[in-house]
Motif scaffolding. Structure first.
Motif: not given
Length: 305
Positions: A5-6, A9, A13, A35, A38-43
């Motif tokens: 995780a970045t 992100q 969250f 944005s 999308e960051s939460v979805q990436a996590l």
């Protein structure tokens, strides 16, 4: 190497969890709602589990999200602390978050903040209610507060510093008979107490239960000014910290509890953070205030009120 995780992100969250919506989180972070989403979805894709339940009414944490939130908060917090430790100017032109409760917020915090502002005018201060939820200690543990004013206990993982000693008193109408107040006299009228669901108030409830009968009439009042007005009108006797009674109303008087209940008030900071510039500035302002005649007068009032 597996993907991790970045910070972007994790910040998205945490902000979404604390605000309850991607839109509000976007405002906090200065990003677009898409944005943040999308960051939460990436996590979620990274770990193969949903962190939020989504509905037209907003978002709520899933069990996995509940478990992950404290760790995400701490990771973000440590990253921010790194930046503050490296860049002292940034720390002293940022924000210091202080959790407190009313009596300390009225009598102790303002003179400390006045000293702090004179020394570091660029440092902003945010005040949180330290009586809500799990209290100031948990706010510091979670990284939501930098420092908390609270009633110190022996069992805490935080670094603490005593500031002032106080005790609980019984507030009576001025017409109440003079002399020591006995347990029998105390139970002759309803007792007015702060709600015991707040951690700092549960102690006094337990203390009174140790020497008063279980059928003692108790009325819980959240606002101290309301409680004192009820005492003035003969609706009961209030058990409050001395500090919360100051300045004492003309129509009221205080008695010690039949069984004394002292307390030590102080500050709590998370270990490893005391050297950060904004926290060091705060503790220096606190020590400077403790050396003033105003602080000496407050201590004298607590001994004589």
């Amino acid at each position: 190497m597996p993907a991790t995780a970045t910070l972007i992100q994790l910040r998205a969250f945490v902000a979404a969890a604390e605000s309850g919506s991607f839109g509000r989180a976007a405002v906090v972070l200065g990003l677009s709602p898409s944005s943040v989403s999308e960051s939460v979805q990436a996590l979620e894709q990274l770990h193969g589990q949903p962190l939020f339940q989504r509905s037209p009414r907003g978002i709520t944490l899933t069990p996995a999200g509940e478990r992950a939130l404290p760790h995400a908060r701490l990771t973000v917090h440590h990253s921010e602390d790194f930046a503050l430790a490296v860049d002292e100017r940034r720390a002293l032109e940022g924000t210091l978050t202080v959790a407190t409760f009313r009596s300390l917020g009225v009598h102790l915090l303002p003179p400390i903040l006045a000293l702090l502002r004179r020394r570091h005018p660029g440092l902003q201060v945010r005040i949180l209610d330290g009586t809500l939820g799990e209290g100031g200690e948990q706010l510091v543990q979670d990284g939501r507060a930098d420092v908390a004013f609270l009633e110190l206990s022996a069992q805490t993982p935080l670094l603490t510093q005593p500031v002032i000693h106080d005790d609980y008193v019984v507030v009576c109408p001025r017409s109440h008979q003079a002399g020591p107040l006995t347990a029998d006299m105390l139970q002759a009228q309803p007792l007015l107490l702060f709600p015991q669901e707040h951690a700092c108030n549960a102690t006094v409830h337990r203390h009174l239960q140790s020497f008063l009968p279980p059928d003692m009439v108790v009325q819980e009042i959240a606002e101290d000014e309301v409680m004192l007005s009820m005492v003035e009108h003969g609706l009961g006797l209030a058990v409050m910290p001395r500090l919360a009674v100051l300045p004492l109303r003309e129509n009221l008087m205080v008695h010690p509890l039949p069984v004394p209940l002292p307390r030590v008030l102080g500050i709590a900071i998370k270990p490893g953070r005391t050297g950060l510039p904004h926290l060091r500035a705060f503790t220096e302002a606190l020590r400077a205030y403790q050396a003033t005649p105003a602080f000496a007068r407050l201590q004298a009032l607590l001994q004589s009120a």
